[in-house]
Scaffold this motif. Structure first.
Motif, PDB file in Angstrom:
ATOM      1  N   ASP A 396     -30.664  26.454  18.335  1.00 17.90           N
ATOM      2  CA  ASP A 396     -30.311  26.254  19.750  1.00 17.90           C
ATOM      3  C   ASP A 396     -30.195  24.765  20.073  1.00 17.90           C
ATOM      4  OD1 ASP A 396     -30.371  28.986  20.082  1.00 17.90           O
ATOM      5  OD2 ASP A 396     -32.407  29.026  20.895  1.00 17.90           O
ATOM      6  N   ARG A 397     -31.121  23.971  19.531  1.00 24.52           N
ATOM      7  CA  ARG A 397     -31.088  22.520  19.785  1.00 24.52           C
ATOM      8  C   ARG A 397     -29.817  21.904  19.215  1.00 24.52           C
ATOM      9  NH1 ARG A 397     -32.062  18.261  16.767  1.00 24.52           N
ATOM     10  NH2 ARG A 397     -32.732  19.577  15.027  1.00 24.52           N
ATOM     11  N   LEU A 398     -29.447  22.310  17.993  1.00 24.83           N
ATOM     12  CA  LEU A 398     -28.240  21.768  17.372  1.00 24.83           C
ATOM     13  C   LEU A 398     -26.984  22.208  18.124  1.00 24.83           C
ATOM     14  CD1 LEU A 398     -29.160  22.299  13.610  1.00 24.83           C
ATOM     15  CD2 LEU A 398     -29.025  20.129  14.834  1.00 24.83           C
ATOM     16  N   GLN A 399     -26.968  23.430  18.584  1.00 18.34           N
ATOM     17  CA  GLN A 399     -25.812  23.906  19.342  1.00 18.34           C
ATOM     18  C   GLN A 399     -25.624  23.107  20.628  1.00 18.34           C
ATOM     19  OE1 GLN A 399     -26.934  28.019  19.670  1.00 18.34           O
ATOM     20  NE2 GLN A 399     -25.655  28.666  17.951  1.00 18.34           N
ATOM     21  N   ARG A 400     -26.715  22.795  21.294  1.00 18.95           N
ATOM     22  CA  ARG A 400     -26.610  21.983  22.513  1.00 18.95           C
ATOM     23  C   ARG A 400     -26.174  20.558  22.190  1.00 18.95           C
ATOM     24  NH1 ARG A 400     -31.450  24.770  23.704  1.00 18.95           N
ATOM     25  NH2 ARG A 400     -32.649  22.958  23.035  1.00 18.95           N
ATOM     26  N   ARG A 401     -26.747  19.969  21.146  1.00 21.42           N
ATOM     27  CA  ARG A 401     -26.410  18.580  20.802  1.00 21.42           C
ATOM     28  C   ARG A 401     -24.962  18.438  20.361  1.00 21.42           C
ATOM     29  NH1 ARG A 401     -26.467  15.451  16.273  1.00 21.42           N
ATOM     30  NH2 ARG A 401     -27.395  17.061  14.965  1.00 21.42           N
ATOM     31  N   LEU A 402     -24.474  19.402  19.619  1.00 24.98           N
ATOM     32  CA  LEU A 402     -23.099  19.344  19.105  1.00 24.98           C
ATOM     33  C   LEU A 402     -22.089  19.967  20.062  1.00 24.98           C
ATOM     34  CD1 LEU A 402     -23.866  20.351  15.408  1.00 24.98           C
ATOM     35  CD2 LEU A 402     -23.379  18.060  16.275  1.00 24.98           C
ATOM     36  N   ARG A 403     -22.576  20.454  21.206  1.00 23.86           N
ATOM     37  CA  ARG A 403     -21.701  21.086  22.216  1.00 23.86           C
ATOM     38  C   ARG A 403     -20.870  22.206  21.557  1.00 23.86           C
ATOM     39  NH1 ARG A 403     -21.200  15.722  22.972  1.00 23.86           N
ATOM     40  NH2 ARG A 403     -19.068  15.644  22.155  1.00 23.86           N
ATOM     41  N   LEU A 404     -21.578  23.087  20.884  1.00 24.61           N
ATOM     42  CA  LEU A 404     -20.962  24.195  20.169  1.00 24.61           C
ATOM     43  C   LEU A 404     -21.605  25.480  20.685  1.00 24.61           C
ATOM     44  CD1 LEU A 404     -18.779  24.447  18.007  1.00 24.61           C
ATOM     45  CD2 LEU A 404     -20.579  24.539  16.281  1.00 24.61           C
ATOM     46  N   LYS A 405     -21.100  25.965  21.800  1.00 22.85           N
ATOM     47  CA  LYS A 405     -21.709  27.108  22.483  1.00 22.85           C
ATOM     48  C   LYS A 405     -21.252  28.418  21.850  1.00 22.85           C
ATOM     49  CE  LYS A 405     -22.227  29.165  27.080  1.00 22.85           C
ATOM     50  NZ  LYS A 405     -21.828  29.064  28.496  1.00 22.85           N
ATOM     51  N   PRO A 406     -22.181  29.337  21.573  1.00 24.49           N
ATOM     52  CA  PRO A 406     -21.774  30.650  21.040  1.00 24.49           C
ATOM     53  C   PRO A 406     -20.935  31.411  22.065  1.00 24.49           C
ATOM     54  CG  PRO A 406     -24.134  30.281  20.736  1.00 24.49           C
ATOM     55  CD  PRO A 406     -23.645  29.196  21.648  1.00 24.49           C
ATOM     56  N   GLU A 407     -19.887  32.049  21.596  1.00 27.12           N
ATOM     57  CA  GLU A 407     -18.999  32.832  22.456  1.00 27.12           C
ATOM     58  C   GLU A 407     -18.689  34.149  21.778  1.00 27.12           C
ATOM     59  OE1 GLU A 407     -15.543  30.568  23.297  1.00 27.12           O
ATOM     60  OE2 GLU A 407     -16.616  28.966  24.348  1.00 27.12           O
ATOM     61  N   ALA A 408     -18.539  35.197  22.597  1.00 25.20           N
ATOM     62  CA  ALA A 408     -18.267  36.525  22.053  1.00 25.20           C
ATOM     63  C   ALA A 408     -16.821  36.670  21.611  1.00 25.20           C
ATOM     64  CB  ALA A 408     -18.604  37.594  23.091  1.00 25.20           C
ATOM     65  N   GLN A 409     -15.912  35.961  22.277  1.00 18.09           N
ATOM     66  CA  GLN A 409     -14.501  36.073  21.933  1.00 18.09           C
ATOM     67  C   GLN A 409     -14.155  35.126  20.784  1.00 18.09           C
ATOM     68  OE1 GLN A 409     -11.949  35.682  25.292  1.00 18.09           O
ATOM     69  NE2 GLN A 409     -10.073  36.099  24.178  1.00 18.09           N
ATOM     70  N   GLU A 410     -13.373  35.617  19.843  1.00 24.50           N
ATOM     71  CA  GLU A 410     -13.010  34.793  18.688  1.00 24.50           C
ATOM     72  C   GLU A 410     -12.140  33.617  19.125  1.00 24.50           C
ATOM     73  OE1 GLU A 410     -10.045  35.525  15.082  1.00 24.50           O
ATOM     74  OE2 GLU A 410     -11.916  36.630  14.809  1.00 24.50           O
ATOM     75  N   ARG A 411     -12.437  32.450  18.586  1.00 17.66           N
ATOM     76  CA  ARG A 411     -11.636  31.274  18.889  1.00 17.66           C
ATOM     77  C   ARG A 411     -11.544  30.387  17.655  1.00 17.66           C
ATOM     78  NH1 ARG A 411     -14.419  26.350  20.525  1.00 17.66           N
ATOM     79  NH2 ARG A 411     -16.686  26.571  20.370  1.00 17.66           N
ATOM     80  N   GLU A 412     -10.502  29.570  17.627  1.00 21.75           N
ATOM     81  CA  GLU A 412     -10.312  28.638  16.520  1.00 21.75           C
ATOM     82  C   GLU A 412     -10.843  27.269  16.915  1.00 21.75           C
ATOM     83  OE1 GLU A 412      -6.549  28.171  14.718  1.00 21.75           O
ATOM     84  OE2 GLU A 412      -6.647  30.084  13.634  1.00 21.75           O
ATOM     85  N   LEU A 413     -11.446  26.607  15.954  1.00 26.45           N
ATOM     86  CA  LEU A 413     -12.015  25.287  16.175  1.00 26.45           C
ATOM     87  C   LEU A 413     -11.459  24.335  15.124  1.00 26.45           C
ATOM     88  CD1 LEU A 413     -14.148  23.519  17.683  1.00 26.45           C
ATOM     89  CD2 LEU A 413     -15.760  24.193  15.892  1.00 26.45           C
ATOM     90  N   GLU A 414     -10.737  23.308  15.574  1.00 26.01           N
ATOM     91  CA  GLU A 414     -10.184  22.288  14.679  1.00 26.01           C
ATOM     92  C   GLU A 414     -11.148  21.108  14.643  1.00 26.01           C
ATOM     93  OE1 GLU A 414      -7.502  22.095  12.831  1.00 26.01           O
ATOM     94  OE2 GLU A 414      -6.369  23.888  13.418  1.00 26.01           O
ATOM     95  N   LEU A 415     -11.516  20.694  13.437  1.00 20.55           N
ATOM     96  CA  LEU A 415     -12.464  19.597  13.267  1.00 20.55           C
ATOM     97  C   LEU A 415     -11.814  18.437  12.528  1.00 20.55           C
ATOM     98  CD1 LEU A 415     -15.683  21.549  12.182  1.00 20.55           C
ATOM     99  CD2 LEU A 415     -15.042  20.802  14.479  1.00 20.55           C
TER     100      LEU A 415
END
Length: 827
Positions: A396-415
């Motif tokens: 949870d801490r890493l998700q908040r720090r990296l601004r990577l929120k869990p979502e139910a709908q599938e999405r693409e993430l370009e890094l």
């Protein structure tokens, strides 16, 4: 408080799980009765978690998750949506300061119960296999057939003349408003109906319910001793007759005697509407959670509001839907409900109206409506105060720090790995994959093929909370857990390729402490493995890993040393391993040759960079590999498909001239070669999706050789080689096949612009020297595509115009391009 059967006792509110009509009825009944305590069907271990339901950060759908402490994979969920009667009861109790308790059988028993049953089933299946002379199973045995379990709602619906239990429930319960008469009436009627069903069907195949109901009766009695009869019980309607049953305390305790136990932990986890649907496998699920959520949340005019939602969704997808469509869809839904004798339009009527009016009879946009609205992708939220394993808190801490929120709908993430935050996201996702937490799945990047780009498909599923709990045995942080898991996987790896793949994943996940362990095991396995196929499978992943150091800043010196040694062993062992292979083994070996060739290319690029011996080292490893390919191409004992591929790879690398390639093909396609071997050689040379079709298009000598051989194959042999040739040429693009057909039809040397050069050179399609005029004709187009070359401006900016053409030199070629500029473009 008056019991509904005429006596005194607790108020029994029998409900349907996840029913908005039941939820409204429960709220109305609680408001009317005002009980001193509320008892709810659910695991009592969750009593301490009830207060969190009032937290402002708690947003349903959520679920109670229970798991065995020493076996986190053994778990159970109790999902609750905003329209679940149990959730409404909890919130009513918290809002009114009334104690709320769960009264179902504790999870410590239900989880242990399931474990014992699984072990018994496995033992029974093993004994049965032994009797039948079979070996150990490859997986868990299937569950034994249980007694036929009845669906009480389906029986009631059929009795009322409905062929669909969902429609009956909607008409009788879900379409009732909050003020439809007596607040207790629906529970009285439903309780009587369930009593009649239990008299007719007994337990209906629900044998465990006898134990659960005994425990619930004991809890109700305990609440009555504390609060009197001012007790409300919210439970599944099926249990109401059993809770009214007059039994003794001794009899109920006897049913609970000897139940197995397992130490269990419990917490809240986010849930989704999609997981509430029956298609997700949850037994008490519903077909349309999004629709039920709408019915519960709509204050008035639910059909009109629903049609407006549908119209908005379709307009967002560029469908031409207007307000007139909404009006007509509402009218049609009302008309269909009246024609079918229903009190209000249900999901069936609204769906039919949407299909006819907004989707023009097509099920394609209707499927989008069903997926996005009828089911939906709503993801709940759980407050940070909820209990969690340490690994979950670190995640949870890493998700908040990296601004990577869990979502139910599938999405693409370009890094972009050159950016610090994106690199951190990549490390987190790769570490989670090592732990078996498949939140993200790597995908092919559309924007770039560079190693600094990554594309992920993300989708958070509620079951991942269980995976996090399971992974907690490896460590309290994501980094520590991934490191420990990688080290354990390296020790238990079954093949050399598995270890090299793990080394690659350790680099991607940036696990510096795990990598030395993996590399030591990799070196030991490589030294002991003499199978060239295993070595060839391991080399590509190892060499790919060497390229990650540039972007990720990971040291790869140990990898380079192991990769070089592995490549040398492949070079030595490959020629003997390719001798005397059958067709299947030859095809597999061709794949190994391709893999090693790609690995050598990457290894040659990275080896010795920045050092004086750069050219020598590159030429050394590539030169040795080219020597191996020449050996393979010239040995008659090597299968044709491998020999053909070796010639093609040499040709592509420029290590073999066109004339020599044509000579080797001519020898193979001579009458003295068996047709099957010649066809396999062609498959290796121009097949396998390696661009062989374009090679034949642009080199008419090779095409002519193939054509002449094919037309000379005897009829009896042609039938044998036809499947292989068909597989070879069917893999080409339609345009390539069409061009080849035209060239064969016209005959060699008749290509439009190549006739003159063919005559001059004596070789079809080739001139004796480079035609500079024809080559220069493409340069203006290249200028437009690539733009001006700024390095040409040696005389200062005043000597160039804005489009890069010279202002001093007026000599141009026939196409108007400046000669000096053409030199720059060529450079």
């Amino acid at each position: 408080m008056s019991d509904r059967d005429g006596g005194t006792g607790p108020l029994l509110l029998g409900v349907r799980h996840h029913g908005p009509g039941s939820a409204r009825a429960v709220r109305a009944a609680l408001e009317a009765a005002g009980p001193r305590t509320v008892l709810i069907e659910g695991p009592p271990e969750a009593d301490a978690l009830i207060e969190l339901a009032a937290d402002e950060d708690m947003r349903p759908p959520v679920a109670l998750l229970a798991h065995v402490v020493d076996e986190p994979g053994r778990s159970a969920f109790w999902p609750l949506a905003e329209f679940s009667p149990e959730w409404v009861a909890i919130r009513w109790a918290l809002d009114h300061g009334v104690p709320a308790r769960f009264i179902d059988l504790p999870a410590t028993h239900t989880l242990a119960w399931g474990r014992e049953e699984g072990e018994e089933q496995k033992q029974e299946a093993s004994e049965k296999r032994e009797q039948q002379g079979e070996g150990e199973p490859g997986g868990l045995p299937s569950e034994p057939a249980e007694a036929v379990r009845i669906d009480p709602l389906a029986v009631l619906a059929e009795t009322a003349g409905y062929d669909d239990a969902e429609r009956w429930w909607e008409d009788v319960i879900e379409h009732r408003g909050a003020s439809d008469g007596d607040a207790f009436a629906p529970f009285e009627v439903l309780g009587e109906a369930m009593g009649a069903l239990r008299e007719a069907f007994g337990t209906g195949g629900h044998e465990r319910d006898l134990v659960r109901e005994a425990y619930m009766r004991l809890q109700v009695r305990a609440a009555q001793r504390e609060f009197g009869d001012d007790v409300a019980v919210v439970c599944g309607a099926w249990h109401v007759p059993a809770l009214r049953q007059r039994t003794t305390v001794a009899a109920d305790r006897a049913l609970l005697k000897g139940l197995p136990k397992a130490k269990a932990d419990m917490t809240w986890v986010p849930w989704t509407h999609r997981r509430l649907s029956r298609m997700s496998g949850y037994g008490a699920g519903i077909d349309s959670p999004g629709w039920y959520g709408h019915l519960f949340g709509a204050a008035d005019r639910p059909i009109e509001r629903w049609m407006t939602k549908v119209a908005r969704l379709l307009r967002d997808e560029d469908r031409p839907v207007s307000s007139a469509h909404v009006i007509e869809a509402v009218r049609l839904a009302d008309t269909l409900a009246a024609m079918r004798g229903r009190p209000l339009p249900g999901l069936t009527e609204t769906t039919d109206a949407v299909r006819a009016v907004m989707c023009e009879g097509s099920d394609v946009p209707l499927s989008l409506v069903h997926d996005r609205l009828v089911v939906g992708d709503v993801l709940g939220e759980v407050p940070a105060a909820a209990p969690a394993v340490p690994l979950q808190r670190d995640l949870d801490r890493l998700q908040r720090r990296l601004r990577l929120k869990p979502e139910a709908q599938e999405r693409e993430l370009e890094l972009d790995l050159r950016k610090e935050n994106d690199a951190g996201r990549s490390r987190l996702l790769h570490r989670l994959r090592l732990l078996g937490i498949e939140w993200g799945e790597p995908a092919a990047s559309r924007g770039s093929t560079g190693t600094f780009r990554e594309t992920w498909r993300l989708r958070w599923e509620p079951e991942l909370a269980v995976r996090v709990a399971e992974a907690g045995v490896w460590g309290t942080t994501v980094l520590a857990a991934a490191t420990a898991k990688a080290e354990a996987d390296a020790v238990g790896a079954r093949s050399l390729a598995d270890v090299t793949g793990l080394a690659e994943r350790c680099l991607l996940a940036e696990l510096p402490d795990a990598l030395p362990v993996v590399m030591r095991i990799l070196a030991d396995r490589a030294a002991l493995d003499a199978d060239v196929g295993h070595l060839a499978q391991a080399l590509p992943a190892l060499v790919r890993s060497l390229r990650y150091g540039d972007v990720r800043g990971t040291g790869t010196e140990a990898l380079a040393e192991v990769a070089a040694g592995l490549a040398e062993r492949v070079f030595v062992g490959l020629p003997p391993a390719c001798a005397a292979l059958d067709a299947d083994a030859a095809e597999e070996m061709r794949g190994h040759v391709d893999a090693v060739h790609g690995a050598v290319g990457l290894l040659g690029e990275g080896e010795g960079e920045g050092q004086g011996e750069d050219s020598a080292s590159r030429g050394g490893i590539r030169g040795r590999w080219h020597g191996v390919l020449r050996t393979l191409s010239g040995r008659d004992t090597v299968p044709g498909v491998v020999r053909g591929r070796a010639v093609r790879l040499l040709l592509d690398d420029g290590a073999l001239g066109q004339e020599e390639a044509a000579r080797l093909m001519g020898l193979v396609l001579s009458p003295g070669t068996e047709p099957a071997d010649a066809a396999a050689w062609i498959e290796g040379f121009v097949g396998g999706g390696s661009g062989g079709g374009m090679l034949l298009v642009h080199d008419e000598r090779l095409l002519g050789l193939v054509d002449a051989w094919l037309t000379g194959v005897p009829g009896d042999a042609f039938t044998d080689v036809l499947p292989l040739l068909r597989r070879t040429f069917s893999a080409y693009e339609p345009g390539v096949r069409r061009t080849l057909g035209e060239l064969v039809r016209r005959g060699p040397g008749t290509r439009g612009g190549a006739t003159a050069t063919a005559t001059a050179s004596g070789i079809p399609g080739f001139a004796p020297d480079l035609d500079a005029a024809r080559a220069d004709a493409v340069l203006p187009v290249l200028r437009l595509l690539l733009g001006p070359d700024e390095t040409e401006d040696v005389d200062g900016p005043g000597d160039r115009s804005t489009n890069g053409s010279s202002t001093n030199d007026t000599s141009t070629n026939d196409n108007g391009a400046d000669d000096n500029d053409l030199v720059g473009v060529g450079r």
